[in-house]
Design an enzyme around this catalytic site. Structure first.
Site, PDB file in Angstrom:
ATOM      1  N   LYS A  72       0.854  14.513  10.113  1.00 43.25           N
ATOM      2  CA  LYS A  72      -0.539  14.931  10.319  1.00 43.25           C
ATOM      3  C   LYS A  72      -1.282  13.880  11.136  1.00 43.25           C
ATOM      4  O   LYS A  72      -2.030  14.205  12.054  1.00 43.25           O
ATOM      5  CB  LYS A  72      -1.217  15.167   8.960  1.00 43.25           C
ATOM      6  CG  LYS A  72      -0.730  16.442   8.298  1.00 43.25           C
ATOM      7  CD  LYS A  72      -1.044  16.535   6.816  1.00 43.25           C
ATOM      8  CE  LYS A  72      -0.341  17.781   6.235  1.00 43.25           C
ATOM      9  NZ  LYS A  72      -0.438  17.889   4.783  1.00 43.25           N
ATOM     10  N   GLN A  84      -3.486  15.328  -0.178  1.00 45.32           N
ATOM     11  CA  GLN A  84      -2.081  15.745  -0.197  1.00 45.32           C
ATOM     12  C   GLN A  84      -1.664  16.065  -1.636  1.00 45.32           C
ATOM     13  O   GLN A  84      -1.842  15.242  -2.534  1.00 45.32           O
ATOM     14  CB  GLN A  84      -1.216  14.606   0.386  1.00 45.32           C
ATOM     15  CG  GLN A  84       0.225  14.956   0.599  1.00 45.32           C
ATOM     16  CD  GLN A  84       0.437  16.006   1.703  1.00 45.32           C
ATOM     17  OE1 GLN A  84      -0.216  15.966   2.749  1.00 45.32           O
ATOM     18  NE2 GLN A  84       1.317  16.936   1.463  1.00 45.32           N
ATOM     19  N   ASP A 136      -8.479  22.367   4.541  1.00 43.37           N
ATOM     20  CA  ASP A 136      -7.358  23.277   4.246  1.00 43.37           C
ATOM     21  C   ASP A 136      -7.789  24.417   3.325  1.00 43.37           C
ATOM     22  O   ASP A 136      -6.940  25.107   2.750  1.00 43.37           O
ATOM     23  CB  ASP A 136      -6.190  22.501   3.621  1.00 43.37           C
ATOM     24  CG  ASP A 136      -4.837  23.193   3.869  1.00 43.37           C
ATOM     25  OD1 ASP A 136      -4.843  24.253   4.540  1.00 43.37           O
ATOM     26  OD2 ASP A 136      -3.812  22.697   3.399  1.00 43.37           O
TER      27      ASP A 136
END
Ligand code: NDP
Length: 287
Positions: free
Chosen positions: A49, A93, A116
């Site tokens: 990322k 994460q 996200d």
């Protein structure tokens, strides 16, 4: 033999489009990725990322906290990033270490930086979106967003098709089912309590596998000519494999995504795209 849906190539194109826009921006968009602990797989995802961010000219911040970090300390980090003007998108994460409550951490991310679409407010927005919703306003979770782009890259229409999603997690299964429904597919969602999984998957014109079990979907579970999307990332002795038995299923499917090189790279490209979208939204709010 199925045609390959090349996630790597599609992701490269998406990153290229984002890069062109970012080059013209005075203030570069910024993405922060927070990781707690040192899970080797998560480390690889976080580095990919960061690499993608730098490649397109965005600001990238990687926060790696020790495994035993308290919830209070993680929340402090999130609050700092919420207030940092350089940061437009925050990604935590997952999975998080057991002593941390995922929902508490995710809820602390301000909805405007929830890159996200993990936050329940943004997931709710996705659920109620309709033809009046401005597509540029809506944040769509990265993996499902990438999956829709991959299906559409085949040139096949989603409308009217029978779609079967195997898996019902909040990050893949449920949101992809909503997106497919929004695109006018007739959607069935399967899970571990589904009685006759094969009977369901055999009806699928579009099959999305998000199960987390290596080679779980076999050739005899696929309808001839189906579009088969494999979200799975499973680490085995033979390397990384998907949830779909690629060798068997590619003999039957019309289109298929490989693992690696399918949904994975598209997820990261969509993360970069979402960061840009949030930066643009933030800039227009300031005007
Ligand atoms: P989860 O473990 O959260 O969910 C798995 C789902 O599969 C559950 O809904 C579960 O059902 C269902 N399932 C498990 N066993 C069976 C079975 N025997 N029959 C039918 N359904 C079953 O996984 P995620 O959604 O987070 O991830 C799925 C896969 O996608 C993983 O391999 C993960 O690594 C990968 N992934 C890839 C990403 C990418 O960037 N490419 C991003 C995120 C995930 P139930 O709900 O009943 O337990």
């Amino acid at each position: 033999m199925a045609q390959l849906i090349d996630g790597k190539a599609l992701a490269k194109k998406t990153r290229g489009n984002v890069k062109e826009i970012v080059e013209k921006m005075k203030t570069k968009p910024g993405l922060a990725v927070v990781m707690v602990g040192d899970d080797p797989a998560s480390k690889i995802y976080v580095s990919s990322k960061e690499k993608a961010c730098i490649e397109v000219g965005m600001y990238s911040e990687k926060v790696i906290l020790p495994e035993n970090t308290s919830e209070e300390e993680v929340l402090k980090t999130i609050h700092r990033l919420n207030n940092d003007k350089k940061i437009n998108g925050i990604l935590v994460q997952v999975p998080l270490p057991k002593h941390l409550t995922e929902s508490v951490i995710i809820d602390a991310i301000c909805v405007e930086k929830d890159v996200d679409c993990f936050h329940k407010y943004n997931l709710g927005q996705l659920l109620v979106a309709d033809e009046h919703t401005n597509a540029n306003e809506l944040i769509v979770p990265c993996t499902p967003k990438g999956i829709i782009e991959m299906i559409e890259s085949t040139g096949q229409s989603i409308a009217g098709k029978k779609a079967v999603v195997v898996g019902r997690s909040n990050i893949v299964g449920k949101p992809i089912a909503i997106l497919l429904l929004e695109k006018n597919a007739t959607v069935t969602v399967c899970h571990s309590r589904t009685k006759d999984l094969k009977a369901e998957t055999l009806t699928a014109d579009i099959l999305v596998a998000a199960v987390g079990r290596p080679n779980f979907i076999t050739g005899d579970m696929i309808k001839k000519g189906a579009i088969v999307i494999d979200a799975g990332i499973n680490r085995t002795d033979k390397g990384i494999v998907g949830d779909v038995d690629f060798v068997q299923c590619s003999q039957v499917a019309g289109y298929i995504t490989p693992v690696p090189g399918g949904v994975g790279p598209m997820t990261i490209a969509c993360l970069i795209e979402n960061t840009l979208l949030l930066a643009k939204k933030g800039a227009s709010l300031k005007k």
